[in-house]
Design a protein around this motif. Structure first.
Motif, PDB file in Angstrom:
ATOM      1  N   UNK A  32       0.812  -1.212   0.000  1.00 54.10           N
ATOM      2  CA  UNK A  32       0.000   0.000   0.000  1.00 54.10           C
ATOM      3  C   UNK A  32       0.850   1.269   0.000  1.00 54.10           C
ATOM      4  N   UNK A  33       2.110   1.161   0.350  1.00 58.71           N
ATOM      5  CA  UNK A  33       2.984   2.332   0.325  1.00 58.71           C
ATOM      6  C   UNK A  33       3.261   2.741  -1.114  1.00 58.71           C
ATOM      7  N   UNK A  34       3.644   4.000  -1.309  1.00 59.46           N
ATOM      8  CA  UNK A  34       3.966   4.457  -2.659  1.00 59.46           C
ATOM      9  C   UNK A  34       5.164   3.668  -3.185  1.00 59.46           C
ATOM     10  N   UNK A  35       5.273   3.567  -4.505  1.00 62.21           N
ATOM     11  CA  UNK A  35       6.292   2.740  -5.131  1.00 62.21           C
ATOM     12  C   UNK A  35       7.708   3.151  -4.711  1.00 62.21           C
ATOM     13  N   UNK A  36       7.960   4.439  -4.507  1.00 59.00           N
ATOM     14  CA  UNK A  36       9.304   4.880  -4.129  1.00 59.00           C
ATOM     15  C   UNK A  36       9.663   4.510  -2.694  1.00 59.00           C
ATOM     16  N   UNK A  37       8.679   4.223  -1.834  1.00 56.69           N
ATOM     17  CA  UNK A  37       8.941   3.858  -0.438  1.00 56.69           C
ATOM     18  C   UNK A  37       8.795   2.367  -0.176  1.00 56.69           C
ATOM     19  N   UNK A  38       7.956   1.707  -0.913  1.00 59.03           N
ATOM     20  CA  UNK A  38       7.555   0.330  -0.657  1.00 59.03           C
ATOM     21  C   UNK A  38       8.722  -0.623  -0.378  1.00 59.03           C
ATOM     22  N   UNK A  39       9.740  -0.604  -1.209  1.00 51.89           N
ATOM     23  CA  UNK A  39      10.862  -1.526  -1.039  1.00 51.89           C
ATOM     24  C   UNK A  39      12.130  -0.812  -0.568  1.00 51.89           C
ATOM     25  N   UNK A  40      11.968   0.394  -0.050  1.00 53.92           N
ATOM     26  CA  UNK A  40      13.095   1.101   0.546  1.00 53.92           C
ATOM     27  C   UNK A  40      13.479   0.369   1.829  1.00 53.92           C
ATOM     28  N   UNK A  41      14.757   0.349   2.162  1.00 56.48           N
ATOM     29  CA  UNK A  41      15.219  -0.448   3.304  1.00 56.48           C
ATOM     30  C   UNK A  41      14.556  -0.054   4.619  1.00 56.48           C
ATOM     31  N   UNK A  42      14.062   1.171   4.739  1.00 56.17           N
ATOM     32  CA  UNK A  42      13.370   1.578   5.962  1.00 56.17           C
ATOM     33  C   UNK A  42      12.005   0.918   6.121  1.00 56.17           C
ATOM     34  N   UNK A  43      11.453   0.375   5.028  1.00 58.30           N
ATOM     35  CA  UNK A  43      10.105  -0.171   5.071  1.00 58.30           C
ATOM     36  C   UNK A  43      10.026  -1.674   4.832  1.00 58.30           C
ATOM     37  N   UNK A  44      11.151  -2.317   4.584  1.00 62.43           N
ATOM     38  CA  UNK A  44      11.178  -3.775   4.420  1.00 62.43           C
ATOM     39  C   UNK A  44      11.496  -4.375   5.786  1.00 62.43           C
ATOM     40  N   UNK A  45      10.703  -5.340   6.218  1.00 63.70           N
ATOM     41  CA  UNK A  45      10.847  -5.922   7.553  1.00 63.70           C
ATOM     42  C   UNK A  45      11.186  -7.401   7.473  1.00 63.70           C
ATOM     43  N   UNK A  46      12.010  -7.850   8.403  1.00 60.94           N
ATOM     44  CA  UNK A  46      12.376  -9.256   8.489  1.00 60.94           C
ATOM     45  C   UNK A  46      11.229 -10.035   9.118  1.00 60.94           C
ATOM     46  N   UNK A  47      10.798 -11.111   8.453  1.00 65.35           N
ATOM     47  CA  UNK A  47       9.736 -11.963   8.995  1.00 65.35           C
ATOM     48  C   UNK A  47      10.324 -13.123   9.776  1.00 65.35           C
TER      49      UNK A  47
END
Length: 167
Positions: free
Chosen positions: A79-94
């Motif tokens: 749901x995040x904008x494309x420029x933020x979605x896969x930025x390292x600040x928004x990718x989380x370890x499962x």
């Protein structure tokens, strides 16, 4: 709280254009996923991507015997904008596991875990979760729409990766 406008007539069209996941909506599989979720008026989608990659931990001054291969599973909110979605600040370890466990147990078992696992949360989200937002409580529905991996990692997940070596 991001919402999405839908092109399918069986779902609502009351959501704002500026909150649309436009870069993914063109995909056939993503459309199937969104139709299956069938967001109703007053609900908002939460759509996730699950990513897998292998990681080799080695001795920094030289590899004496072997590497320790780990399987790393990450998630990102689509749901995040494309420029933020896969930025390292928004990718989380499962989760992290020994890579060999994926072949022995399978990916489903690895991510299902015990108590509060990814699978359990996605099942709850499919039924609907009431979450607090700045605008007040809102019912969210959704799940994992995409599982991504590079070619070797995807082969490992699907059980089609075959290693050939001198031994």
């Amino acid at each position: 709280a991001a919402k999405m406008q839908h092109a399918d007539p069986r779902t609502t069209t009351e959501y704002a254009d500026d909150l649309q996941i436009a870069d993914l909506w063109d995909g056939v599989e993503f459309q199937k996923f969104m139709c299956k979720v069938a967001i109703k008026p007053g609900e908002a989608p939460l759509v996730f991507m699950f990513y897998y990659d292998g990681l080799e931990v080695v001795n920094g001054i030289g590899q004496a015997r072997s590497t320790h291969e780990l399987g790393c599973f990450y998630w990102a909110l689509l749901n995040l904008s494309q420029d933020k979605r896969l930025h390292r600040d928004f990718v989380r370890l499962a989760t992290v596991c020994h890579e060999r466990a994926i072949g022995v147990c399978g990916m489903d078992e690895i991510v299902s875990g015990k108590g509060g696992s990814w699978v359990e949360w996605m099942l709850k989200l499919d039924k609907g979760l009431m979450l607090k937002t700045p605008e007040g409580p809102l019912l969210f529905r959704g799940g994992t729409a995409i599982v991504a991996a590079d070619t070797p990692a995807a082969g490992k997940l699907m059980g089609t990766k075959v290693s050939v070596g001198p031994s």
